[in-house]
Design an enzyme around this catalytic site. Structure first.
Site, PDB file in Angstrom:
ATOM      1  N   THR A 163     -18.121  25.299  18.395  1.00 59.94           N
ATOM      2  CA  THR A 163     -18.049  25.841  19.717  1.00 59.94           C
ATOM      3  C   THR A 163     -16.557  25.638  20.017  1.00 59.94           C
ATOM      4  OG1 THR A 163     -20.385  25.355  19.942  1.00 59.94           O
ATOM      5  CG2 THR A 163     -19.066  25.753  21.989  1.00 59.94           C
ATOM      6  N   GLY A 206     -27.199  35.208  28.346  1.00 58.54           N
ATOM      7  CA  GLY A 206     -28.202  36.160  29.128  1.00 58.54           C
ATOM      8  C   GLY A 206     -29.278  36.694  28.579  1.00 58.54           C
ATOM      9  N   SER A 225     -27.721  20.917  17.898  1.00 59.78           N
ATOM     10  CA  SER A 225     -26.126  20.470  18.670  1.00 59.78           C
ATOM     11  C   SER A 225     -25.506  19.205  18.198  1.00 59.78           C
ATOM     12  CB  SER A 225     -26.666  20.395  20.241  1.00 59.78           C
ATOM     13  OG  SER A 225     -25.607  19.843  20.907  1.00 59.78           O
ATOM     14  N   ARG A 245     -19.048  22.152  36.922  1.00 55.42           N
ATOM     15  CA  ARG A 245     -20.562  22.486  37.564  1.00 55.42           C
ATOM     16  C   ARG A 245     -20.994  21.704  38.545  1.00 55.42           C
ATOM     17  NH1 ARG A 245     -22.529  21.714  31.023  1.00 55.42           N
ATOM     18  NH2 ARG A 245     -20.862  23.030  30.148  1.00 55.42           N
ATOM     19  N   TYR A 265     -19.052  19.996  17.901  1.00 53.99           N
ATOM     20  CA  TYR A 265     -17.896  19.686  18.901  1.00 53.99           C
ATOM     21  C   TYR A 265     -16.953  18.937  18.344  1.00 53.99           C
ATOM     22  CZ  TYR A 265     -20.306  21.321  22.839  1.00 53.99           C
ATOM     23  OH  TYR A 265     -21.130  22.165  23.879  1.00 53.99           O
ATOM     24  N   HIS A 285     -21.143  30.764  26.869  1.00 50.48           N
ATOM     25  CA  HIS A 285     -21.886  29.652  26.997  1.00 50.48           C
ATOM     26  C   HIS A 285     -22.729  29.580  28.229  1.00 50.48           C
ATOM     27  CE1 HIS A 285     -21.209  25.062  25.542  1.00 50.48           C
ATOM     28  NE2 HIS A 285     -21.883  25.049  26.314  1.00 50.48           N
ATOM     29  N   ILE A 289     -28.570  23.323  21.939  1.00 48.98           N
ATOM     30  CA  ILE A 289     -28.526  22.947  23.625  1.00 48.98           C
ATOM     31  C   ILE A 289     -28.608  21.375  23.274  1.00 48.98           C
ATOM     32  CG2 ILE A 289     -29.948  22.836  25.472  1.00 48.98           C
ATOM     33  CD1 ILE A 289     -29.568  25.561  25.251  1.00 48.98           C
ATOM     34  N   LYS A 310     -18.031  29.927  17.887  1.00 44.17           N
ATOM     35  CA  LYS A 310     -18.804  30.426  18.966  1.00 44.17           C
ATOM     36  C   LYS A 310     -17.895  30.256  20.335  1.00 44.17           C
ATOM     37  CE  LYS A 310     -23.154  28.950  21.271  1.00 44.17           C
ATOM     38  NZ  LYS A 310     -22.861  28.131  22.574  1.00 44.17           N
TER      39      LYS A 310
HETATM   40  C1  FNR Z   1     -25.958  24.883  26.350  1.00 42.19           C
HETATM   41  N1  FNR Z   1     -24.999  25.307  25.095  1.00 42.19           N
HETATM   42  C2  FNR Z   1     -24.458  24.682  24.352  1.00 42.19           C
HETATM   43  N2  FNR Z   1     -23.562  25.185  23.365  1.00 42.19           N
HETATM   44  C3  FNR Z   1     -23.214  24.473  22.334  1.00 42.19           C
HETATM   45  O1  FNR Z   1     -22.416  24.967  21.562  1.00 42.19           O
HETATM   46  N3  FNR Z   1     -23.424  23.019  22.210  1.00 42.19           N
HETATM   47  C4  FNR Z   1     -24.228  22.387  23.273  1.00 42.19           C
HETATM   48  O2  FNR Z   1     -24.423  21.292  23.271  1.00 42.19           O
HETATM   49  C5  FNR Z   1     -24.737  23.284  24.246  1.00 42.19           C
HETATM   50  N4  FNR Z   1     -25.347  22.625  25.434  1.00 42.19           N
HETATM   51  C6  FNR Z   1     -26.148  23.339  26.169  1.00 42.19           C
HETATM   52  C7  FNR Z   1     -26.842  22.708  27.192  1.00 42.19           C
HETATM   53  C8  FNR Z   1     -27.370  23.598  28.016  1.00 42.19           C
HETATM   54  C9  FNR Z   1     -28.712  23.061  29.144  1.00 42.19           C
HETATM   55  C10 FNR Z   1     -27.281  25.224  28.093  1.00 42.19           C
HETATM   56  C11 FNR Z   1     -28.077  25.868  29.030  1.00 42.19           C
HETATM   57  C12 FNR Z   1     -26.478  25.710  27.117  1.00 42.19           C
HETATM   58  C13 FNR Z   1     -24.910  26.950  25.488  1.00 42.19           C
HETATM   59  C14 FNR Z   1     -26.116  27.655  24.492  1.00 42.19           C
HETATM   60  O3  FNR Z   1     -25.682  27.357  23.128  1.00 42.19           O
HETATM   61  C15 FNR Z   1     -25.846  29.023  24.748  1.00 42.19           C
HETATM   62  O4  FNR Z   1     -24.532  29.657  24.586  1.00 42.19           O
HETATM   63  C16 FNR Z   1     -26.223  29.483  26.196  1.00 42.19           C
HETATM   64  O5  FNR Z   1     -27.301  28.640  26.701  1.00 42.19           O
HETATM   65  C17 FNR Z   1     -26.374  30.948  26.034  1.00 42.19           C
HETATM   66  O6  FNR Z   1     -26.808  31.337  27.723  1.00 42.19           O
HETATM   67  P1  FNR Z   1     -28.214  31.562  28.114  1.00 42.19           P
HETATM   68  O7  FNR Z   1     -28.801  32.762  27.427  1.00 42.19           O
HETATM   69  O8  FNR Z   1     -28.933  30.379  27.892  1.00 42.19           O
HETATM   70  O9  FNR Z   1     -28.298  31.919  29.499  1.00 42.19           O
END
Ligand code: FNR
Length: 409
Positions: free
Chosen positions: A167, A338, A119, A176, A141, A305, A91, A281
């Site tokens: 990712t 989810g 991340s 968004r 990334y 995501h 995240i 991912k």
């Molecule tokens: C993410 N996610 C994400 N994924 C990733 O590969 N690099 C990233 O920097 C981020 N940053 C990020 C920020 C925020 C605020 C969210 C909510 C999500 C996606 C994350 O790894 C994951 O796939 C999702 O959060 C899964 O969904 P739920 O279960 O959180 O709803």
């Protein structure tokens, strides 16, 4: 057990236990912009809603009289036995939730012995996060500059990260509306840029661009949001010249952050950069899973995501069975998007995920209590997972299969 004993002692839990109450409390505390960033999804947020609805269509068929007095929730991944079948998802920009940011979350993960997935957009450098100890993976990334991609991966390997998660679904940030409405771009003011700003290759690169006066193209759609953001910006961005510089910096970053032209042909480059296991991912289509196997990747993460990228994309759980079938056990398939309860974890594991990634719920814990808040979330998910396993007649994951579930609706 801790939650029961504190309950008996008449103490309320430090953070709300129910996931929706936890989210509501955290968002309230975070403020409008940070809350919009964490809670928001792409477009009308249909895929975000679909992720949870998909879990409701699977019900558990508990089995009885199976002696579940001894349970083993551990799983093996890439030669390491993890005590629990979940990791903390990557995240970005966690400092928006709490000043302890990645360090607080990584400490909580380390205390539980579960991997923290750092991340690329972390608020602390990957080396600082490694200093916390505990198992750790790095999420990449893939930059438009090969030398930066290579630098990130090699730094991660040198800092003891155990896997690279690439990712795929975020070559550009999704549409968004909540972020656009609040004029919010998280990476401004250096937020979420710790890995870049601490990277020698990136620092040289930024210098080079400035010297050449380069102006990489930027999607016009993002501009109003940037301008709106800058309007609220404190010093030192008041003057037009400062604004100009800020916009140039954002452009420069966006041009470097990702490679929209990334293709399957690029994977051998990454393979040459590292000996670590490589996971992809953002896989949803079984044909992509098949191609990934042909390219020799070490694992897949089925994910949309968290519904933040393609509004209308299939719910991640609905994509899981076909990917698992196609992979046929050749590499581990992980899952996120989810998961809001221990029972959700059981469902994803029964559908063939080797492990799952916990996303937003741990950010909510972080927002409310820093490291202690994330610990509490991990404990609650583990406790519910353990109870659900026991009450469903499951001792461990070895013999768990979709037969544990019934699809309704
Ligand atoms: C993410 N996610 C994400 N994924 C990733 O590969 N690099 C990233 O920097 C981020 N940053 C990020 C920020 C925020 C605020 C969210 C909510 C999500 C996606 C994350 O790894 C994951 O796939 C999702 O959060 C899964 O969904 P739920 O279960 O959180 O709803």
């Amino acid at each position: 057990a801790a939650i029961f004993t504190s309950g008996f002692a008449g103490r309320a839990p430090a953070i709300p236990v129910a996931p929706d109450a936890l989210e509501a409390a955290a968002l309230k505390k975070m403020g409008r912009r940070a809350a919009g960033y964490v809670a928001g999804g792409a477009g009308l947020e249909r895929s975000m809603a679909a992720n949870r609805a998909a879990f409701d269509r699977w019900r558990i068929l508990p089995r009885q009289l199976r002696d579940v007095s001894q349970r083993d929730l551990s799983v093996e991944l890439f030669g390491r036995r993890l005590p629990l079948p979940f990791l903390l998802a990557p995240i970005g920009v966690l400092e928006l939730a709490h000043r302890e940011a990645d360090l607080g979350a990584a400490r909580a993960a380390a205390a539980a012995g579960i991997p923290f997935v750092t991340s690329s957009q972390a608020s602390r450098s990957l080396e600082d996060i490694a200093g916390v100890g505990g198992p750790r993976w790095f999420q990449l990334y893939w930059s438009s500059r090969d030398e930066l991609t290579q630098s990130f991966v090699q730094r991660a390997e040198a800092a003891g990260y155990e896997a690279i998660v690439v990712t795929l679904d975020t070559t550009q940030i999704g549409w968004r509306p909540r972020d656009l409405a609040t004029g919010y771009l998280p990476f401004l003011r250096g937020r979420g840029l710790a890995n870049y700003l601490s990277d020698p290759v990136f620092r040289d690169m930024a210098f080079e661009d400035q010297a050449q006066g380069e102006r990489p193209p930027i999607g016009l759609g993002a501009l109003p949001a940037i301008l709106e953001l800058l309007r609220h910006f404190p010093e030192p961005l008041r003057s037009p010249a400062d604004l100009e510089r800020a916009i140039a910096a954002i452009r420069r970053f966006i041009a470097v952050y990702s490679r929209p032209d990334l293709s399957w042909d690029d994977l051998p480059f990454l393979r040459r950069c590292t000996r670590l296991p490589i996971l992809l991912k953002g896989i949803l289509h079984p044909e992509d899973a098949a191609r990934a196997l042909a390219e020799g990747v070490d694992g897949l993460i089925v994910s949309n995501h968290g519904g933040r990228q393609v509004d209308g994309a299939v719910a991640a759980l609905d994509a899981l069975p076909a990917v698992v079938a196609r992979v046929g056990g050749q590499v581990p398939v992980l899952f996120d998007s989810g998961i809001r309860s221990g029972a959700d974890m059981v469902k994803a594991l029964a559908l063939g995920a080797r492990a799952v990634l916990l996303g937003r719920p741990y950010v909510h814990g972080l927002a409310l209590g820093g490291e202690a808040g994330v610990r509490a979330v991990i404990e609650n998910f583990s406790a519910e997972l353990d109870l659900t396993m026991a009450l469903s007649g499951q001792r461990d994951f070895s013999s768990m299969d979709p037969g544990l579930l019934q699809r309704v609706g």
